[in-house]
Design a protein around this motif. Structure first.
Motif, PDB file in Angstrom:
ATOM      1  N   LEU A  97      -6.138  10.406  -1.898  1.00 50.13           N
ATOM      2  CA  LEU A  97      -7.285   9.509  -2.089  1.00 50.13           C
ATOM      3  C   LEU A  97      -7.414   9.074  -3.548  1.00 50.13           C
ATOM      4  CD1 LEU A  97      -9.909  11.284   0.208  1.00 50.13           C
ATOM      5  CD2 LEU A  97      -8.666   9.156   0.668  1.00 50.13           C
ATOM      6  N   GLU A  98      -7.153  10.007  -4.453  1.00 49.48           N
ATOM      7  CA  GLU A  98      -7.203   9.648  -5.871  1.00 49.48           C
ATOM      8  C   GLU A  98      -6.103   8.652  -6.218  1.00 49.48           C
ATOM      9  OE1 GLU A  98      -7.067  13.243  -8.126  1.00 49.48           O
ATOM     10  OE2 GLU A  98      -9.139  13.817  -7.632  1.00 49.48           O
ATOM     11  N   SER A  99      -4.938   8.822  -5.646  1.00 54.21           N
ATOM     12  CA  SER A  99      -3.831   7.893  -5.904  1.00 54.21           C
ATOM     13  C   SER A  99      -4.101   6.530  -5.292  1.00 54.21           C
ATOM     14  CB  SER A  99      -2.518   8.470  -5.344  1.00 54.21           C
ATOM     15  OG  SER A  99      -2.150   9.638  -6.044  1.00 54.21           O
ATOM     16  N   PHE A 100      -4.727   6.517  -4.120  1.00 50.18           N
ATOM     17  CA  PHE A 100      -5.076   5.248  -3.486  1.00 50.18           C
ATOM     18  C   PHE A 100      -6.055   4.464  -4.365  1.00 50.18           C
ATOM     19  CE2 PHE A 100      -6.802   2.306  -0.403  1.00 50.18           C
ATOM     20  CZ  PHE A 100      -5.721   2.036   0.424  1.00 50.18           C
ATOM     21  N   HIS A 101      -7.033   5.194  -4.910  1.00 47.25           N
ATOM     22  CA  HIS A 101      -7.977   4.547  -5.826  1.00 47.25           C
ATOM     23  C   HIS A 101      -7.257   4.066  -7.086  1.00 47.25           C
ATOM     24  CE1 HIS A 101     -11.657   3.765  -8.033  1.00 47.25           C
ATOM     25  NE2 HIS A 101     -11.228   4.539  -9.010  1.00 47.25           N
ATOM     26  N   GLU A 102      -6.369   4.894  -7.605  1.00 48.04           N
ATOM     27  CA  GLU A 102      -5.598   4.520  -8.804  1.00 48.04           C
ATOM     28  C   GLU A 102      -4.779   3.263  -8.542  1.00 48.04           C
ATOM     29  OE1 GLU A 102      -2.263   6.500 -11.837  1.00 48.04           O
ATOM     30  OE2 GLU A 102      -2.721   7.436  -9.914  1.00 48.04           O
ATOM     31  N   ASN A 141      -5.487   0.769  -6.422  1.00 44.66           N
ATOM     32  CA  ASN A 141      -6.370  -0.400  -6.404  1.00 44.66           C
ATOM     33  C   ASN A 141      -6.809  -0.801  -7.802  1.00 44.66           C
ATOM     34  OD1 ASN A 141      -6.295  -0.666  -3.597  1.00 44.66           O
ATOM     35  ND2 ASN A 141      -7.997   0.756  -3.303  1.00 44.66           N
ATOM     36  N   VAL A 142      -7.108   0.194  -8.636  1.00 37.11           N
ATOM     37  CA  VAL A 142      -7.515  -0.095 -10.016  1.00 37.11           C
ATOM     38  C   VAL A 142      -6.374  -0.761 -10.781  1.00 37.11           C
ATOM     39  CG1 VAL A 142      -8.152   0.956 -12.229  1.00 37.11           C
ATOM     40  CG2 VAL A 142      -9.248   1.725 -10.115  1.00 37.11           C
ATOM     41  N   SER A 190       0.845  -1.190   0.000  1.00 38.49           N
ATOM     42  CA  SER A 190       0.000   0.000   0.000  1.00 38.49           C
ATOM     43  C   SER A 190       0.887   1.249   0.000  1.00 38.49           C
ATOM     44  CB  SER A 190      -0.936  -0.002   1.200  1.00 38.49           C
ATOM     45  OG  SER A 190      -1.934   0.997   1.057  1.00 38.49           O
TER      46      SER A 190
END
Length: 377
Positions: free
Chosen positions: A336-341, A343-344, A255
């Motif tokens: 938060l956007e990078s965390f989502h990126e 996971n994708v 992570s």
């Protein structure tokens, strides 16, 4: 016969710092009269002597004066001449806010290249009281609040509370204008000193934001591995027991995160982020029959992906336009956007490689990941 008389005016002030420290000073103004003067009733509004202060404002200019007094009827309440105790009111010409604004503009000529400050007048009043022995006591109380005007907001800086006092005979004149003027001069001088001392390190007075980065490391290494090109994964890093209900041969849970440190120096907010691309050993497991170089490479690529994401996060922040009023907001949004990126991208990697079973797709991902990592070495 010429009689000499000394009239002493005492001015004390307390100035509240943001660190909640209160400083008290005492100013003694000595007025020497060559004769005993007969007190006369003031018949009109007072006119402040608008003169420039001996100090120069280098960090601020007064952009406005706001009168927040609860009682705006008059500035001074004086005792009438004679033995009576009746008081009469005297105000500043044009009203308090107008007169004080004119006085401030003359005392500290505005330089609009500096920080705009709004002064709120909470209290500015002189009251006289009859004392025994044909004496009169005068007291001036001044309470001002200073606000920084920035981006349509008024940001509270500090408060000033001062008082002045004098004693006179009932038949003696006192230069009321001088007493009021010196009280104002003292408050401005004091604020000028305060802001000069605070300008470089007070976050409310900062002018810009600078962001910097480091890659977090930890020595000696504990349960968590922090990404390093010199530290690839090994099978002995997989400390957890294999999941009995899983159809896969191995699993990792890498992570991203960061530590933030903020300081102010030379009017700049320095935001430092210690970036973390990490993997806990206690969350990684492998079956005995899956311990081979090919499988370890597949898991290493999961770790490589979080390194790519944390570097992209860094590049996005470098391109961001931060303000001193809002730097944490954009950082949090980008995180938060990078965390989502992340996971994708991890899901896409496992889907396209069939969790490593599709060797041709795995080789394409190896090349894709290596190509992007080259720029970060």
């Amino acid at each position: 016969m010429v009689a000499g008389m000394v009239l002493m005016v005492f001015l004390t002030a307390s100035f509240l710092h943001l660190a909640r420290l209160r400083i008290k000073l005492l100013l003694i103004i000595i007025l020497i009269s060559t004769s005993i003067l007969r007190a006369q009733k003031i018949t009109g509004p007072l006119v402040l002597n608008n003169e420039r202060l001996s100090v120069t404002a280098k960090e601020f200019y007064v952009a406005g004066i706001i009168d927040d007094r609860s009682d705006r009827t008059a500035i001074a309440w004086l005792l009438s001449p004679g033995r009576g105790v009746a008081k009469y009111a005297v105000d500043l010409k044009g009203g308090a806010s107008t007169a004080i604004r004119q006085f401030v503009n003359a005392a500290l000529p505005p330089d609009k290249m500096l920080r705009p400050v709004i002064i709120h007048i909470e209290k500015f009043r002189l009251d006289e009281t009859q004392l025994p022995g044909n004496h009169v006591e005068g007291k001036v109380k001044v309470s001002l609040s200073f606000y920084l005007q920035r981006d349509g907001q008024n940001i509270h800086l500090t408060d000033y509370n001062g008082s002045a006092g004098y004693n006179r005979f009932a038949n003696q004149e006192v230069d009321i204008e001088m007493v009021l003027r010196h009280a104002l001069e003292y408050s401005l001088t004091f604020f000028n000193t305060w802001i000069n001392n605070e300008a470089g390190t007070n976050i409310k007075l900062a002018k810009n934001v600078k962001i910097s980065f480091t890659d977090y490391t930890e020595q000696p290494e504990g349960d968590t591995i922090y990404y390093s090109f010199k530290r690839p994964l090994r099978w002995d890093d997989f400390k957890a027991k294999p999941l009995s209900n899983s159809r896969f041969g191995a699993e990792v849970l890498p992570s991203i995160g960061y530590n933030e440190d903020v300081g102010v120096n030379k009017s700049t907010v320095n935001v430092h982020l210690d970036l973390k691309a990490f993997l806990p050993k206690s969350a990684c497991w492998v079956r005995t029959d899956s311990k081979n170089a090919y499988s370890l490479n597949h898991e290493q690529r999961h770790f490589d992906i979080v390194k790519i994401i944390i570097e992209r996060f860094k590049q996005k922040l470098k391109a961001e336009k931060f303000t001193v009023d809002n730097y944490d907001g954009p950082i949090n949004v980008q995180y938060l956007e990078s965390f989502h990126e992340m996971n994708v991208m991890q899901d896409q990697y496992d889907t396209e490689t069939a969790h490593g079973m599709n060797m041709a797709a795995q080789e394409e991902w190896n090349k894709k990941i290596d190509k992007e990592l080259v720029g970060f070495r």
